[in-house]
Design an enzyme around this catalytic site. Structure first.
Site, PDB file in Angstrom:
ATOM      1  N   ASN A   8       0.644  -1.359   0.033  1.00 56.00           N
ATOM      2  CA  ASN A   8       0.199   0.034  -0.369  1.00 56.00           C
ATOM      3  C   ASN A   8       0.709   1.185   0.005  1.00 56.00           C
ATOM      4  OD1 ASN A   8      -1.547   1.455   0.597  1.00 56.00           O
ATOM      5  ND2 ASN A   8      -2.955   0.824   2.364  1.00 56.00           N
ATOM      6  N   ARG A  98      -2.030  -2.053  -3.701  1.00 58.07           N
ATOM      7  CA  ARG A  98      -2.696  -1.026  -2.887  1.00 58.07           C
ATOM      8  C   ARG A  98      -3.197   0.586  -4.814  1.00 58.07           C
ATOM      9  NH1 ARG A  98      -4.972   2.655   1.177  1.00 58.07           N
ATOM     10  NH2 ARG A  98      -6.738   3.329   0.895  1.00 58.07           N
ATOM     11  N   HIS A 186     -11.609   4.792  -0.795  1.00 60.22           N
ATOM     12  CA  HIS A 186     -11.749   4.206   0.361  1.00 60.22           C
ATOM     13  C   HIS A 186     -12.495   2.430   0.266  1.00 60.22           C
ATOM     14  CE1 HIS A 186     -10.539   7.702   3.105  1.00 60.22           C
ATOM     15  NE2 HIS A 186      -9.517   6.851   3.089  1.00 60.22           N
ATOM     16  N   HIS A 213     -15.707   6.612   7.307  1.00 61.32           N
ATOM     17  CA  HIS A 213     -13.747   5.504   7.465  1.00 61.32           C
ATOM     18  C   HIS A 213     -13.981   6.971   7.904  1.00 61.32           C
ATOM     19  CE1 HIS A 213     -10.317   3.633   6.287  1.00 61.32           C
ATOM     20  NE2 HIS A 213      -9.939   4.783   6.674  1.00 61.32           N
ATOM     21  N   LEU A 214     -13.455   7.396   9.574  1.00 59.91           N
ATOM     22  CA  LEU A 214     -12.526   8.212   9.898  1.00 59.91           C
ATOM     23  C   LEU A 214     -10.984   8.025  10.248  1.00 59.91           C
ATOM     24  CD1 LEU A 214     -15.152   9.476  11.590  1.00 59.91           C
ATOM     25  CD2 LEU A 214     -15.359   9.887   9.918  1.00 59.91           C
ATOM     26  N   GLY A 215     -10.478   8.512   9.547  1.00 56.34           N
ATOM     27  CA  GLY A 215      -9.105   8.256   9.078  1.00 56.34           C
ATOM     28  C   GLY A 215      -8.519   9.634   9.087  1.00 56.34           C
ATOM     29  N   ASN A 216      -7.066   9.433   8.893  1.00 57.32           N
ATOM     30  CA  ASN A 216      -6.134  10.900   8.755  1.00 57.32           C
ATOM     31  C   ASN A 216      -6.711  11.415   7.072  1.00 57.32           C
ATOM     32  OD1 ASN A 216      -4.546  13.167   8.805  1.00 57.32           O
ATOM     33  ND2 ASN A 216      -2.972  11.912   7.492  1.00 57.32           N
ATOM     34  N   ARG A 246      -6.562  17.759   4.149  1.00 55.95           N
ATOM     35  CA  ARG A 246      -7.659  18.273   3.329  1.00 55.95           C
ATOM     36  C   ARG A 246      -8.763  18.722   3.604  1.00 55.95           C
ATOM     37  NH1 ARG A 246      -7.729  12.465   1.071  1.00 55.95           N
ATOM     38  NH2 ARG A 246      -5.880  11.198   2.135  1.00 55.95           N
ATOM     39  N   ASP A 288      -3.231  16.104  13.329  1.00 53.27           N
ATOM     40  CA  ASP A 288      -3.483  14.566  14.086  1.00 53.27           C
ATOM     41  C   ASP A 288      -4.527  14.991  15.582  1.00 53.27           C
ATOM     42  OD1 ASP A 288      -3.385  12.495  16.058  1.00 53.27           O
ATOM     43  OD2 ASP A 288      -1.954  12.046  15.228  1.00 53.27           O
ATOM     44  N   GLY A 335     -12.273   6.749  14.073  1.00 51.21           N
ATOM     45  CA  GLY A 335     -13.147   5.566  13.943  1.00 51.21           C
ATOM     46  C   GLY A 335     -13.759   4.361  15.062  1.00 51.21           C
ATOM     47  N   GLU A 336     -12.232   4.024  15.142  1.00 53.20           N
ATOM     48  CA  GLU A 336     -12.176   3.120  16.642  1.00 53.20           C
ATOM     49  C   GLU A 336     -11.799   3.190  16.819  1.00 53.20           C
ATOM     50  OE1 GLU A 336      -9.183  -0.006  13.670  1.00 53.20           O
ATOM     51  OE2 GLU A 336     -10.501   0.401  11.673  1.00 53.20           O
ATOM     52  N   GLU A 390      -7.857  -2.920   5.353  1.00 47.31           N
ATOM     53  CA  GLU A 390      -7.697  -3.008   3.679  1.00 47.31           C
ATOM     54  C   GLU A 390      -6.375  -4.253   3.413  1.00 47.31           C
ATOM     55  OE1 GLU A 390      -6.821   0.920   4.566  1.00 47.31           O
ATOM     56  OE2 GLU A 390      -8.572   1.719   3.903  1.00 47.31           O
TER      57      GLU A 390
HETATM   58  P1  ADP Z   1      -4.561   6.990   7.315  1.00 43.28           P
HETATM   59  O1  ADP Z   1      -6.068   7.593   6.833  1.00 43.28           O
HETATM   60  O2  ADP Z   1      -3.548   7.456   7.294  1.00 43.28           O
HETATM   61  O3  ADP Z   1      -4.697   5.628   7.262  1.00 43.28           O
HETATM   62  P2  ADP Z   1      -5.500   6.462  10.200  1.00 43.28           P
HETATM   63  O4  ADP Z   1      -7.193   5.404   9.966  1.00 43.28           O
HETATM   64  O5  ADP Z   1      -4.330   5.783  10.904  1.00 43.28           O
HETATM   65  O6  ADP Z   1      -4.978   7.620   9.358  1.00 43.28           O
HETATM   66  O7  ADP Z   1      -6.579   7.579  11.234  1.00 43.28           O
HETATM   67  C1  ADP Z   1      -5.215   8.036  11.625  1.00 43.28           C
HETATM   68  C2  ADP Z   1      -5.624   9.170  12.413  1.00 43.28           C
HETATM   69  O8  ADP Z   1      -6.320   8.454  13.395  1.00 43.28           O
HETATM   70  C3  ADP Z   1      -5.432  10.629  13.717  1.00 43.28           C
HETATM   71  O9  ADP Z   1      -5.903  11.969  13.994  1.00 43.28           O
HETATM   72  C4  ADP Z   1      -5.094   9.808  14.622  1.00 43.28           C
HETATM   73  O10 ADP Z   1      -4.770  10.708  15.497  1.00 43.28           O
HETATM   74  C5  ADP Z   1      -6.314   9.341  14.782  1.00 43.28           C
HETATM   75  N1  ADP Z   1      -6.654   8.328  16.321  1.00 43.28           N
HETATM   76  C6  ADP Z   1      -5.657   7.020  16.296  1.00 43.28           C
HETATM   77  N2  ADP Z   1      -5.828   7.076  17.329  1.00 43.28           N
HETATM   78  C7  ADP Z   1      -5.998   7.448  18.342  1.00 43.28           C
HETATM   79  C8  ADP Z   1      -6.694   7.843  19.620  1.00 43.28           C
HETATM   80  N3  ADP Z   1      -6.692   6.863  20.292  1.00 43.28           N
HETATM   81  N4  ADP Z   1      -7.630   8.858  19.698  1.00 43.28           N
HETATM   82  C9  ADP Z   1      -8.168   9.194  18.813  1.00 43.28           C
HETATM   83  N5  ADP Z   1      -7.340   9.252  18.119  1.00 43.28           N
HETATM   84  C10 ADP Z   1      -7.152   8.422  17.224  1.00 43.28           C
END
Ligand code: ADP
Length: 405
Positions: A8, A98, A186, A213-216, A246, A288, A335-336, A390
């Site tokens: 990936n 990916r 995603h 799907h809540l990540g970066n 973004r 972050d 999200g997790e 993924e």
């Molecule tokens: P990517 O899109 O780069 O794969 P991830 O799915 O790893 O991103 O998500 C990163 C985000 O998740 C960051 O904003 C990080 O702060 C947040 N995150 C990870 N662990 C925690 C936590 N324990 N509490 C709050 N936010 C978290």
């Protein structure tokens, strides 16, 4: 023993996993032998972090990029070198990549050959900040594992069933015809979640589900009976929710203003929208969520307020696309793990039918690595947390093509 390598490749990182191929065709895929990532590619702080069942956690610095080798080639060299040293009798026979953009035509994973590579090159302008890195990963892997079967899995493929109204912009029709569409991204994550629902929550899988799907990078997807019918992301991975750096949904008039009145050129605009906006831009502090949650600066709170509000708004919009809602699923790093962000999004959604269970939500904290309901039993609409994987989807798609080959 032949190995399956998943890759990936992002702009500055490559995530990977190594899994032994099952001996008998049709047998399920075993757990990975090792997984990890090379981060900081191309920079002075590039390093390989790896966890292997046999050798535990390892971190090693990568030498500075030498001339004639790209950062991605060097990152793969490091993975290869580790393999030679630690698993000398194993051979990579299958590589699954990916690829962010599959355009209009790639609705399934595909075996990569010269013609496919050419088609993927032609799609690079549609995802200028992602596709070239995916392709660099493919080229490096083809050079390193010449005999291996190489497979491309697309983030857009899962969304190719969208009805026309969720696939188009209101531009003159010729733009749609030439590929200016709402692709959605995603897809590998959503596909994994749809499968997990089918396995563990079959009644919900049959219904109307929004996956957040809540990540970066962040997006939402509307699933009806496990099929994507709408997504918050559009032509590029910029649209929809605000993300780490973004902007998410924005009035295109702002962009015209920046171009005509503020003297931005396309490169500056790209940098602004992809790297300097979102949570980072709004807070002035960080992309972050963990850092923003710990900060006492009012701008950090406002950035999170905006994120929560836009998530709630998108849930309303996608519920309308689905004609109602049966379940809301959280996944991705935020999200997790981010208990308080989930709580803030869901506790106000009583009107949509979610009876939020604060104690169940708090129990699914970071490090719990578990899945489950965060709505009370009997809630008309269920809310739940499901970790995504993924890499697992990459592995399974490649195995299916390998078995069929
Ligand atoms: P990517 O899109 O780069 O794969 P991830 O799915 O790893 O991103 O998500 C990163 C985000 O998740 C960051 O904003 C990080 O702060 C947040 N995150 C990870 N662990 C925690 C936590 N324990 N509490 C709050 N936010 C978290």
């Amino acid at each position: 023993m032949p190995l399956l390598l998943t890759l990936n490749a992002g702009s500055s990182s490559i995530k990977f996993s190594l899994t032994p191929l099952p001996e008998a065709p049709g047998s399920p895929l075993p757990a990975p032998l090792a997984h990890g990532q090379v981060s900081g590619i191309g920079g002075a702080a590039a390093r390989l972090s790896l966890h292997s069942n046999q050798h535990g956690q390892q971190v090693q610095a990568l030498p500075t990029v030498s001339s004639g080798r790209s950062g991605h080639e060097q990152a793969l060299d490091a993975v290869l070198h580790w393999l030679e040293q630690h698993l000398p009798e194993q051979k990579v026979a299958l590589v699954s990549h990916r690829v962010v953009h599959g355009g209009v035509h790639f609705a399934q994973p595909v075996r990569i050959d010269a013609q496919v590579l050419e088609q993927l090159d032609a799609l690079a302008p549609l995802a200028p900040l992602h596709q070239p890195h995916n392709l660099a990963g493919i080229r490096s892997a083809m050079a390193a594992f010449g005999q291996a079967l190489q497979v491309a899995c697309f983030d857009t493929a899962f969304h190719r069933q969208h009805p026309f109204v969720a696939d188009t912009f209101a531009l003159p029709r010729r733009f749609y015809d030439e590929g200016v569409r709402r692709y959605g991204f995603h897809g590998l994550s959503y596909e994994f979640i749809a499968r997990a629902l089918k396995l563990h929550w079959p009644a919900l899988h049959q219904g109307r589900v929004i996956v957040a799907h809540l990540g970066n990078g962040a997006s939402m997807c509307a699933l009806r009976q496990g099929v994507s019918i709408d997504s918050s992301m559009g032509f590029t991975a910029l649209d929809g929710l605000p993300m780490g750096t973004r902007c998410g949904q924005i009035d295109p008039g702002v962009l015209l203003y920046l171009l005509t009145e503020k003297g931005y050129n396309p490169a500056q605009l790209t940098e602004l929208l992809y790297q300097q906006s979102g949570l980072k831009g709004l807070s002035g502090l960080s992309n972050d969520v963990r850092e923003l949650l710990q900060s006492e600066q009012p701008q950090a709170g406002q950035a999170l307020d905006y994120f929560v509000a836009r998530c709630q708004r998108e849930i309303g919009a996608l519920s309308a696309s689905l004609g109602g809602l049966d379940a809301l699923v959280f996944t991705g790093g935020i999200g997790e793990n981010a208990v308080s962000i989930r709580q803030r999004i869901v506790q106000d959604l009583g009107w949509i039918g979610i009876d939020f269970d604060a104690a169940a939500n708090a129990a699914l904290h970071a490090g719990a690595h578990s899945q489950g309901l965060i709505s009370r039993p009997g809630s008309r609409v269920s809310a739940l947390v499901l970790p995504t994987d993924e890499e697992r989807m990459l592995a399974e798609h490649a195995l299916a093509l390998w078995t069929a080959a």
